[in-house]
Design a protein around this motif. Structure first.
Motif, short mmCIF file in Angstrom:
data_model
loop_
_atom_site.label_atom_id
_atom_site.label_comp_id
_atom_site.label_asym_id
_atom_site.label_seq_id
_atom_site.Cartn_x
_atom_site.Cartn_y
_atom_site.Cartn_z
N VAL A 166 41.07 44.90 40.18
CA VAL A 166 41.32 43.47 40.00
C VAL A 166 40.11 42.65 40.42
CG1 VAL A 166 42.74 41.55 40.84
CG2 VAL A 166 43.81 43.69 40.18
N SER A 167 39.38 43.11 41.44
CA SER A 167 38.19 42.37 41.86
C SER A 167 37.14 42.32 40.75
CB SER A 167 37.59 43.01 43.12
OG SER A 167 37.06 44.29 42.83
N GLU A 168 37.00 43.42 40.01
CA GLU A 168 36.05 43.42 38.90
C GLU A 168 36.51 42.50 37.77
OE1 GLU A 168 32.83 45.26 38.70
OE2 GLU A 168 33.47 44.67 40.70
N VAL A 169 37.81 42.43 37.56
CA VAL A 169 38.33 41.50 36.56
C VAL A 169 38.04 40.07 36.98
CG1 VAL A 169 40.42 40.65 35.44
CG2 VAL A 169 40.10 43.10 35.78
N PHE A 170 38.30 39.76 38.24
CA PHE A 170 38.02 38.41 38.74
C PHE A 170 36.52 38.10 38.68
CE2 PHE A 170 42.14 38.10 41.17
CZ PHE A 170 42.57 36.95 40.53
N ARG A 171 35.69 39.07 39.04
CA ARG A 171 34.24 38.83 39.02
C ARG A 171 33.75 38.55 37.62
NH1 ARG A 171 29.22 41.92 39.14
NH2 ARG A 171 30.37 43.81 38.59
N PRO A 210 45.16 37.57 30.85
CA PRO A 210 45.67 38.75 30.11
C PRO A 210 45.27 40.07 30.73
CG PRO A 210 44.83 37.10 28.58
CD PRO A 210 44.42 36.66 29.96
N ALA A 211 44.02 40.19 31.17
CA ALA A 211 43.58 41.43 31.81
C ALA A 211 44.31 41.68 33.12
CB ALA A 211 42.07 41.39 32.05
N ARG A 267 55.58 41.51 27.06
CA ARG A 267 55.82 40.45 26.08
C ARG A 267 55.15 39.14 26.50
NH1 ARG A 267 57.16 44.20 23.70
NH2 ARG A 267 55.04 43.73 23.06
N VAL A 268 55.22 38.81 27.79
CA VAL A 268 54.55 37.60 28.27
C VAL A 268 53.04 37.72 28.09
CG1 VAL A 268 54.04 36.23 30.33
CG2 VAL A 268 56.37 36.97 29.88
N THR A 269 52.49 38.91 28.33
CA THR A 269 51.06 39.13 28.13
C THR A 269 50.67 38.92 26.67
OG1 THR A 269 51.04 40.73 29.96
CG2 THR A 269 49.18 40.77 28.43
#
Length: 286
Positions: A166-171, A210-211, A267-269
């Motif tokens: 998740v940290s890489e997604v945020f970065r 989304p990620a 579905r929400v994604t």
């Protein structure tokens, strides 16, 4: 759509409407045919096989499914508790790691190096090994005077692993925000912390939602691995019921519960991803 009084629909428009009507009818016909073909293939390749009756008895026994459901459900509640706590911790710790990795200046080099090393290590180690190391290794150090439940250690292991992802997604989201946004915020007198909190992070969060939701779906499945530590979650409860009935249906019951948990998030994604795509493509031709 009816034309205004006194106005006639042109021949070109009538032709377009007829074409769209034919296309719609053709799409419906193709959908029906493809569904029938899939049903026939499923019947030929699965239901019509010699061993289907045996498989159905061993994996899809409704009587055993209802008998094992209470115990599997109690274990599934444990999975939900671990998931809820892990999701909060992963979000906070992942955002902290991403913020540290985006710090500028040589003074922050040690923290950036530690954050980078952390993400490299925990993205490389399989979650199963992290569960063993945390669940059996840390208690052996006797750092905590009381015996913590396996639910606690499972939450820690999942948090350590998924925080790296998740940290890489945020970065990626933070670095995707245009530098002009930071410059504009600093020109208005905002500090670096205020710029990140009020300007950069909100924009980055919208970009990577989304990620993040996909990672959340993956984490929903992996909470079932805490059974390796001895926790009586849905998977371990299904294992106990399977041994009691000599039947694999309880595993299917546990699988159905995890699927029902994942479907709303998926579905929400999909809905949010389509919404973001439509917003970005306004006025464009795709």
């Amino acid at each position: 759509m009816t034309p205004a009084p006194g106005r006639k629909v042109s021949a070109v428009e009538l032709e377009r409407r007829a074409f769209r009507k034919r296309q719609g009818a053709a799409s419906v016909a193709i959908s029906i045919v493809s569904t029938l073909v899939l049903a026939v293939l499923a019947w030929l390749l699965i239901i019509n096989t010699p061993g289907w009756a045996r498989v159905q008895q061993q994996f899809f026994n409704l009587e055993i499914a209802f008998a094992s459901l209470p115990r599997v459900w109690d274990g599934f509640l444990l999975n939900l508790r671990v998931l809820a706590m892990s999701a909060v911790l992963v979000f906070l710790f992942g955002l902290l790691l991403a913020t540290v990795r985006t710090l500028r200046g040589p003074v922050w080099l040690p923290l950036r190096a530690l954050a980078a090393a952390y993400t490299d290590v925990f993205r490389g180690i399989p979650l199963i090994i992290v569960l063993y190391l945390v669940g059996f290794g840390i208690p052996g150090l006797q750092l905590i005077p009381v015996r913590m439940p396996t639910e606690f250690w499972g939450t820690i292991a999942i948090t350590l692993t998924y925080s790296a992802y998740v940290s890489e997604v945020f970065r990626a989201g933070i670095e995707a925000v245009h530098p002009s946004q930071r410059h504009a915020a600093r020109s208005l007198g905002l500090s670096h912390g205020q710029t990140m909190r009020l300007v950069v992070v909100p924009q980055a969060f919208r970009k990577v939602t989304p990620a993040l939701m996909n990672d959340f779906v993956a984490m929903q499945k992996d909470v079932g691995l805490i059974s390796l530590l001895g926790a009586v979650d849905a998977v371990r409860a299904a294992q106990i019921e399977t041994a009691a009935y000599f039947n694999f249906t309880p595993y299917v019951v546990a699988a159905v519960l995890f699927v029902l948990l994942a479907i709303p998030t998926i579905r929400v994604t999909d809905w949010y991803t389509a919404r973001v795509r439509a917003r970005e493509q306004v006025g464009g031709i795709v």
